[in-house]
Design an enzyme around this catalytic site. Structure first.
Site, PDB file in Angstrom:
ATOM      1  CB  THR A  31      48.913  45.173  38.228  1.00  0.00           C
ATOM      2  OG1 THR A  31      48.115  44.751  39.337  1.00  0.00           O
ATOM      3  CG2 THR A  31      48.019  45.859  37.196  1.00  0.00           C
ATOM      4  N   GLY A  32      51.811  43.968  38.590  1.00  0.00           N
ATOM      5  CA  GLY A  32      52.840  43.515  39.508  1.00  0.00           C
ATOM      6  C   GLY A  32      53.203  42.053  39.309  1.00  0.00           C
ATOM      7  CE1 TYR A  87      47.157  38.102  42.290  1.00  0.00           C
ATOM      8  CE2 TYR A  87      47.941  40.337  42.696  1.00  0.00           C
ATOM      9  CZ  TYR A  87      47.246  39.219  43.110  1.00  0.00           C
ATOM     10  OH  TYR A  87      46.638  39.202  44.347  1.00  0.00           O
ATOM     11  CG  ASN A 117      43.837  33.096  41.847  1.00  0.00           C
ATOM     12  OD1 ASN A 117      43.066  33.888  41.307  1.00  0.00           O
ATOM     13  ND2 ASN A 117      43.552  32.503  43.001  1.00  0.00           N
ATOM     14  CB  VAL A 120      44.538  26.579  36.671  1.00  0.00           C
ATOM     15  CG1 VAL A 120      44.959  25.461  35.713  1.00  0.00           C
ATOM     16  CG2 VAL A 120      45.742  27.420  37.031  1.00  0.00           C
ATOM     17  CG  HIS A 165      32.333  33.410  47.722  1.00  0.00           C
ATOM     18  ND1 HIS A 165      33.006  32.541  48.549  1.00  0.00           N
ATOM     19  CD2 HIS A 165      33.134  34.513  47.594  1.00  0.00           C
ATOM     20  CE1 HIS A 165      34.145  33.087  48.925  1.00  0.00           C
ATOM     21  NE2 HIS A 165      34.251  34.279  48.343  1.00  0.00           N
ATOM     22  N   PRO A 166      32.020  29.722  47.059  1.00  0.00           N
ATOM     23  CG  PRO A 166      34.140  28.822  46.752  1.00  0.00           C
ATOM     24  CD  PRO A 166      33.189  29.820  46.176  1.00  0.00           C
ATOM     25  CD  GLU A 189      33.495  38.610  45.867  1.00  0.00           C
ATOM     26  OE1 GLU A 189      34.244  37.874  45.200  1.00  0.00           O
ATOM     27  OE2 GLU A 189      33.376  38.520  47.112  1.00  0.00           O
TER      28      GLU A 189
END
Length: 234
Positions: free
Chosen positions: A10-11, A13, A93, A95, A115-116, A185
């Site tokens: 959305t927007g 992004y 985001n 890749v 989660h890192p 989350e």
């Protein structure tokens, strides 16, 4: 078999989509074709050059509803997917930078990424939802893994069950004017606490801002580098 990809943009992004799409086509389960379900408030023509993209229009919401309501978005299409297929969600985001074959997932109902930022922390320090009146409450004595919400999925039938339950919990909390600590989350972590997924390492969600990692398979681009990002959470 077709691999289903869920993607929310959305927007602004939507600016991330082209690079994600090309990397996913090239490196994510290249053995099979893919169908992309893009949930967006942008004009369909923006994505029209890609024949395997279906646009699902959703209303642009303010933060944090634009991420919290993702499970309700997914319910718009999940019933029309083949139950014997696989479906995965990626953050806008993401890749893919190294090939990820189907064999990575083929024996698992669901996958989850550690989660890192919490890999080496004790559970009491996790940002699990600690309010007892929340449907996704996990007490301080619980121990386990903290999962990142940027990449998840698995067998479509199993993922559908996750989506249905997490959406039901989200809506129940919203009716109480309660927003979970880490939004969608928080519900994902609750579900995975009681329904253990195949655990993938932080290499499947490596933050760009952590610096280069030659072993990373999926990079999460640094959104804060984008000039428009400062307005997202307002």
């Amino acid at each position: 078999m077709v691999i289903n990809i869920f993607y929310i943009c959305t927007g602004e992004y939507k600016r991330f989509f082209d690079k994600f799409y090309l990397s996913c086509e090239d490196k994510f389960i290249p053995e099979f074709g893919k169908k992309y379900y893009v949930f967006t408030d942008s004009d369909r023509i923006y994505f029209s050059k890609y024949l395997n993209v279906e646009v699902i229009n959703v209303e642009k919401n303010c933060w944090p509803l634009n991420t919290l309501l993702r499970f309700s978005y997914f319910l718009k299409v999940i019933d029309k997917l083949q139950t014997n297929s696989y479906t995965f969600f990626f953050n806008a985001n993401a890749v893919i930078v190294k090939e990820i074959p189907f064999s990575t997932f083929m024996e698992s109902d669901l996958i989850g990424v550690i989660h890192p930022g919490y890999k080496n922390r004790i559970s009491i320090l996790y940002p699990w939802e600690r309010r007892k009146n929340a449907t996704c409450y996990l007490g301080y004595l619980k121990k386990g893994i903290y999962y990142q919400g940027c990449f998840n999925g698995g067998k479509t039938a199993s993922f559908k069950r996750l989506i249905q339950i997490c959406n039901m919990m989200t809506m129940a909390d919203l009716k109480k004017n309660l927003i979970a600590k880490v939004h969608d989350e928080s519900y994902l972590n609750y579900y995975y606490y009681y329904n253990k997924p195949l655990l993938l390492s932080e290499l499947y969600s490596w933050p760009e801002k952590y610096g280069e990692n030659k072993d990373a398979k999926i990079i999460m681009r640094d959104k804060e580098r984008e000039s428009w990002y400062g307005n997202i959470k307002k």
